[in-house]
Design a protein around this motif. Sequence first.
Motif, PDB file in Angstrom:
ATOM      1  N   ARG A   8       0.838  -1.207   0.000  1.00  0.00           N
ATOM      2  CA  ARG A   8       0.000   0.000   0.000  1.00  0.00           C
ATOM      3  C   ARG A   8       0.864   1.244   0.000  1.00  0.00           C
ATOM      4  O   ARG A   8       1.717   1.417   0.863  1.00  0.00           O
ATOM      5  N   ASN A   9       0.628   2.095  -0.982  1.00  0.00           N
ATOM      6  CA  ASN A   9       1.273   3.415  -1.072  1.00  0.00           C
ATOM      7  C   ASN A   9       2.783   3.363  -0.804  1.00  0.00           C
ATOM      8  O   ASN A   9       3.307   4.151  -0.042  1.00  0.00           O
ATOM      9  N   LEU A  10       3.446   2.438  -1.439  1.00  0.00           N
ATOM     10  CA  LEU A  10       4.887   2.290  -1.216  1.00  0.00           C
ATOM     11  C   LEU A  10       5.679   3.315  -2.034  1.00  0.00           C
ATOM     12  O   LEU A  10       5.455   3.478  -3.235  1.00  0.00           O
ATOM     13  N   SER A  11       6.592   3.985  -1.370  1.00  0.00           N
ATOM     14  CA  SER A  11       7.507   4.898  -2.054  1.00  0.00           C
ATOM     15  C   SER A  11       8.936   4.587  -1.656  1.00  0.00           C
ATOM     16  O   SER A  11       9.248   4.505  -0.472  1.00  0.00           O
ATOM     17  N   THR A  12       9.784   4.381  -2.650  1.00  0.00           N
ATOM     18  CA  THR A  12      11.207   4.162  -2.394  1.00  0.00           C
ATOM     19  C   THR A  12      11.984   5.200  -3.196  1.00  0.00           C
ATOM     20  O   THR A  12      11.811   5.308  -4.412  1.00  0.00           O
ATOM     21  N   VAL A  20      16.380  14.149  -5.184  1.00  0.00           N
ATOM     22  CA  VAL A  20      15.712  12.910  -4.808  1.00  0.00           C
ATOM     23  C   VAL A  20      15.147  12.223  -6.047  1.00  0.00           C
ATOM     24  O   VAL A  20      14.430  12.833  -6.830  1.00  0.00           O
ATOM     25  N   LEU A  21      15.516  10.950  -6.217  1.00  0.00           N
ATOM     26  CA  LEU A  21      15.009  10.193  -7.351  1.00  0.00           C
ATOM     27  C   LEU A  21      13.896   9.270  -6.858  1.00  0.00           C
ATOM     28  O   LEU A  21      14.127   8.386  -6.037  1.00  0.00           O
ATOM     29  N   ARG A  22      12.699   9.507  -7.366  1.00  0.00           N
ATOM     30  CA  ARG A  22      11.557   8.718  -6.908  1.00  0.00           C
ATOM     31  C   ARG A  22      11.419   7.467  -7.761  1.00  0.00           C
ATOM     32  O   ARG A  22      10.707   7.455  -8.759  1.00  0.00           O
ATOM     33  N   ALA A  23      12.119   6.413  -7.359  1.00  0.00           N
ATOM     34  CA  ALA A  23      12.161   5.189  -8.160  1.00  0.00           C
ATOM     35  C   ALA A  23      10.827   4.453  -8.092  1.00  0.00           C
ATOM     36  O   ALA A  23      10.335   3.941  -9.095  1.00  0.00           O
ATOM     37  N   VAL A  24      10.249   4.375  -6.890  1.00  0.00           N
ATOM     38  CA  VAL A  24       8.915   3.808  -6.725  1.00  0.00           C
ATOM     39  C   VAL A  24       8.088   4.890  -6.045  1.00  0.00           C
ATOM     40  O   VAL A  24       8.468   5.407  -5.004  1.00  0.00           O
ATOM     41  N   ASP A  25       6.972   5.248  -6.656  1.00  0.00           N
ATOM     42  CA  ASP A  25       6.251   6.443  -6.252  1.00  0.00           C
ATOM     43  C   ASP A  25       4.785   6.125  -5.953  1.00  0.00           C
ATOM     44  O   ASP A  25       3.956   6.084  -6.863  1.00  0.00           O
ATOM     45  N   MET A  26       4.493   5.860  -4.693  1.00  0.00           N
ATOM     46  CA  MET A  26       3.127   5.589  -4.246  1.00  0.00           C
ATOM     47  C   MET A  26       2.479   4.427  -4.997  1.00  0.00           C
ATOM     48  O   MET A  26       1.463   4.578  -5.660  1.00  0.00           O
ATOM     49  N   VAL A  27       3.105   3.274  -4.869  1.00  0.00           N
ATOM     50  CA  VAL A  27       2.620   2.097  -5.588  1.00  0.00           C
ATOM     51  C   VAL A  27       1.799   1.198  -4.663  1.00  0.00           C
ATOM     52  O   VAL A  27       2.200   0.940  -3.531  1.00  0.00           O
ATOM     53  N   CYS A  45      12.298   1.996 -14.611  1.00  0.00           N
ATOM     54  CA  CYS A  45      10.881   2.256 -14.312  1.00  0.00           C
ATOM     55  C   CYS A  45      10.563   1.960 -12.858  1.00  0.00           C
ATOM     56  O   CYS A  45       9.480   2.283 -12.381  1.00  0.00           O
ATOM     57  N   GLY A  46      11.488   1.307 -12.148  1.00  0.00           N
ATOM     58  CA  GLY A  46      11.277   1.034 -10.729  1.00  0.00           C
ATOM     59  C   GLY A  46      10.881  -0.384 -10.419  1.00  0.00           C
ATOM     60  O   GLY A  46      10.631  -0.719  -9.276  1.00  0.00           O
ATOM     61  N   LYS A  47      10.846  -1.256 -11.437  1.00  0.00           N
ATOM     62  CA  LYS A  47      10.376  -2.616 -11.189  1.00  0.00           C
ATOM     63  C   LYS A  47      11.329  -3.412 -10.286  1.00  0.00           C
ATOM     64  O   LYS A  47      10.872  -4.112  -9.385  1.00  0.00           O
ATOM     65  N   SER A  48      12.624  -3.254 -10.486  1.00  0.00           N
ATOM     66  CA  SER A  48      13.568  -3.960  -9.615  1.00  0.00           C
ATOM     67  C   SER A  48      13.589  -3.337  -8.225  1.00  0.00           C
ATOM     68  O   SER A  48      13.693  -4.043  -7.225  1.00  0.00           O
ATOM     69  N   THR A  49      13.485  -2.017  -8.159  1.00  0.00           N
ATOM     70  CA  THR A  49      13.449  -1.347  -6.855  1.00  0.00           C
ATOM     71  C   THR A  49      12.242  -1.822  -6.055  1.00  0.00           C
ATOM     72  O   THR A  49      12.324  -2.026  -4.855  1.00  0.00           O
ATOM     73  N   LEU A  50      11.135  -2.039  -6.740  1.00  0.00           N
ATOM     74  CA  LEU A  50       9.939  -2.553  -6.076  1.00  0.00           C
ATOM     75  C   LEU A  50      10.226  -3.924  -5.470  1.00  0.00           C
ATOM     76  O   LEU A  50       9.910  -4.186  -4.310  1.00  0.00           O
ATOM     77  N   ALA A  51      10.883  -4.794  -6.256  1.00  0.00           N
ATOM     78  CA  ALA A  51      11.210  -6.136  -5.772  1.00  0.00           C
ATOM     79  C   ALA A  51      12.155  -6.066  -4.580  1.00  0.00           C
ATOM     80  O   ALA A  51      11.952  -6.731  -3.571  1.00  0.00           O
ATOM     81  N   PHE A  52      13.188  -5.248  -4.708  1.00  0.00           N
ATOM     82  CA  PHE A  52      14.155  -5.114  -3.613  1.00  0.00           C
ATOM     83  C   PHE A  52      13.504  -4.502  -2.379  1.00  0.00           C
ATOM     84  O   PHE A  52      13.906  -4.792  -1.253  1.00  0.00           O
ATOM     85  N   SER A 219       2.104 -15.013 -17.360  1.00  0.00           N
ATOM     86  CA  SER A 219       1.491 -14.613 -16.091  1.00  0.00           C
ATOM     87  C   SER A 219      -0.026 -14.497 -16.169  1.00  0.00           C
ATOM     88  O   SER A 219      -0.596 -14.280 -17.231  1.00  0.00           O
ATOM     89  N   ASP A 220      -0.649 -14.648 -14.980  1.00  0.00           N
ATOM     90  CA  ASP A 220      -2.097 -14.497 -14.898  1.00  0.00           C
ATOM     91  C   ASP A 220      -2.460 -13.018 -14.994  1.00  0.00           C
ATOM     92  O   ASP A 220      -3.444 -12.647 -15.605  1.00  0.00           O
ATOM     93  N   ARG A 221      -1.631 -12.204 -14.351  1.00  0.00           N
ATOM     94  CA  ARG A 221      -1.934 -10.788 -14.278  1.00  0.00           C
ATOM     95  C   ARG A 221      -0.682 -10.009 -14.652  1.00  0.00           C
ATOM     96  O   ARG A 221       0.438 -10.441 -14.366  1.00  0.00           O
ATOM     97  N   ILE A 222      -0.856  -8.863 -15.283  1.00  0.00           N
ATOM     98  CA  ILE A 222       0.281  -8.034 -15.676  1.00  0.00           C
ATOM     99  C   ILE A 222       0.193  -6.673 -14.991  1.00  0.00           C
ATOM    100  O   ILE A 222      -0.887  -6.097 -14.878  1.00  0.00           O
ATOM    101  N   VAL A 223       1.350  -6.217 -14.535  1.00  0.00           N
ATOM    102  CA  VAL A 223       1.460  -4.888 -13.950  1.00  0.00           C
ATOM    103  C   VAL A 223       2.401  -4.099 -14.858  1.00  0.00           C
ATOM    104  O   VAL A 223       3.516  -4.533 -15.120  1.00  0.00           O
ATOM    105  N   ILE A 224       1.933  -2.972 -15.390  1.00  0.00           N
ATOM    106  CA  ILE A 224       2.802  -2.161 -16.241  1.00  0.00           C
ATOM    107  C   ILE A 224       3.315  -0.981 -15.434  1.00  0.00           C
ATOM    108  O   ILE A 224       2.531  -0.212 -14.882  1.00  0.00           O
ATOM    109  N   MET A 225       4.650  -0.859 -15.361  1.00  0.00           N
ATOM    110  CA  MET A 225       5.232   0.258 -14.614  1.00  0.00           C
ATOM    111  C   MET A 225       5.878   1.261 -15.554  1.00  0.00           C
ATOM    112  O   MET A 225       6.466   0.900 -16.565  1.00  0.00           O
ATOM    113  N   TYR A 226       5.742   2.523 -15.212  1.00  0.00           N
ATOM    114  CA  TYR A 226       6.405   3.581 -15.964  1.00  0.00           C
ATOM    115  C   TYR A 226       6.827   4.679 -14.994  1.00  0.00           C
ATOM    116  O   TYR A 226       5.986   5.200 -14.250  1.00  0.00           O
ATOM    117  N   ALA A 227       8.092   4.998 -14.994  1.00  0.00           N
ATOM    118  CA  ALA A 227       8.618   6.106 -14.186  1.00  0.00           C
ATOM    119  C   ALA A 227       8.181   6.053 -12.723  1.00  0.00           C
ATOM    120  O   ALA A 227       7.785   7.058 -12.152  1.00  0.00           O
TER     121      ALA A 227
END
Lengths: 316, 328
Positions: A8-12, A20-27, A45-52, A219-227
């Motif tokens: 919920r509302n994750l920001s990294t 400040v570089l907003r790699a993951v922005d309120m996801v 796009c922040g996909k690896s940052t989300l995983a980490f 995959s069953d579901r796809i999440v598209i990330m951008y910036a």
Amino acid sequence: MMSLLEIRNLSTYYHSRRGVLRAVDMVSLSLDEREFVGIVGESGCGKSTLAFSIMRLIQPPGEIVEGEIIFSGKNLLELNDEEMRRVRGKEIGMVFQDPMTSLDPLEKIGDQIVETIQMHEDIGKKEALEKARELLESVGLPGNRVNYYPHQLSGGQRQRVMIALAIALNPTLLIADEPTTALDVIVQEKIMNILKKMTSEGRSIILITHDFSLAAEKSDRIVIMYAGWIVEMGDSKKLVNDPLHPYTKGLLESVPDLWLERRIKTMPGLPPDLVNPPPGCKFHPRCPKAMDVCRKEEPPEVQVNGRFVKCWLYGV
Amino acid sequence: MEIIKVEGLKKYFPVQKSFLEVLFSKELQFIKAVDGVSFTVKKGEMLSLVGESGCGKTTVGRMLVGLEEPTEGRIYFKERDITSLRGEKRREIQRHIQIIFQDPYASLNPRMKIGEHITDPLLIHGIATNEEAKRMAIEMLERVGLVPGEQFYNRLPYQLSGGQRQRVAIARAMVLKPEFVVADEAVSMIDVSLRAAILNLLMSFKEEYNLSMLFITHDLSVAKLVGDRIAVMYLGKIVELGEVNEVIHKPKHPYTAALLSAVPSFEKRDLRVGIFGDVSNPIDLPPGCRYNPRCPFAKDECRKAEPELIGTDRHSFACHYPLDIVVE
């Protein structure tokens, strides 16, 4: 149904000299049991940052600045280091892109798996080694590979060892970050089938990839990330057949596909600098459908026929 | 007209021997990277060369542009044997044969201005004076989408993104108006949304100059998109060669079919041709067909005799028991 993972509302952010570089922005994102989710996006796009972030492996200058990551009922961001260490491996496993840098070149495959198992479980060496053999066989490698060193294996075999390591402690969630990017298609297909089979054994999978067609197929579901944003998310087939977000549509049309007879279309522009992202929607400078409001205000997050999309086209 | 003709091309790399092996005078072994490859590229034709890592496709490309000396075989450029041309004569030919490399971070000199990368070939080949070269370079930069050209001319590589660097590499190859270009995995390191632009750019040059190209890639989807014909390589040999639609929709070689089965797609076809195990050791090749240990259809014959690449210009294949399938 209670979801296995609820973000919920994750920001990294990464703190750099430029700002400040907003790699993951309120996801926000949730994952059900036995679900196979593909997170698709380009580099940066922040996909690896989300995983980490889920694994809490973000190192300074990176920092999780806000949000909640609820996994099996507990907020991972509130655990202490020791508690989190127990979650890693045992509850959430992770496979990285480059298997050679994640394996110890001086130690036999079997010993590395045994070490992992013994770190978390109180069992004898012999028993652990037997388990290591079984694990290798479950990813389609002969059990005698426990006696091999990493350099004696091919890239695909090493990646299978990594998967065996990641599932050694029987985690319920496996995060695979570009697991097949360095590998050939035939090996890729084998590894994807192994991952796919795991969902039928009760595991959930998060596949992080830049390969849209691979995610669409597996995959069953796809999440598209951008910036740093999730711009669209939903059932794989429906999303591919009827993309809602202009970025998803542009990406689909720019990918060469083996079986589709069509020309590819060029997407204009470049992904934004995340230290100074454009105002409003971060995609607006590249968007063929940009309106005035897109240049000024952040787009709303809406549900359209069960699909999540963050775009003014579907705004209120 | 044939621009490039390759006959029985081979490249064997000696395997480094250890001290003990030298001591016991162990026989020198070779990696047969390219082991007898023949094909032609016609005027204005794009030939896609596909295969997995280690199949020898890059070595073929490097031999064509003179970066690697063939162990055996002949290379003809417009019917002239250029296999062992050296020095001044080679340079004269080189102007017409260019290469675009995979990694745009490694193929540009970090201390050289972007513009100089493009003026250099013009000056080396004595095509233009300094001023002319600069004007041509700026024009070419704009042609590849680096606008305004004057600004990009004075920048250094680190100031450009990967996609922009690859455009510079393309500009450098195209400024000489070559007749034949080898593109070695030219889009593999480019981000997905920018890849289409680079591919479209290459194809526009092909149209404009009536260029002949060898497009080397591991990605069958890209090979199909850009190619007029496709050649599939396995362990140093071409196993199938033909017009794109023939090879993709009527694959004859089980290896081609296995590749097609594994490529991810938005509209996956129900094609499931399997493949066993891993690639054989290129030092110690199996007897007979080199694909036989992995082939689900292998019979006795396949373990004895090596199949030749036979067929027509439209479609040829090297298999004793070719498949008879049509993938719609």
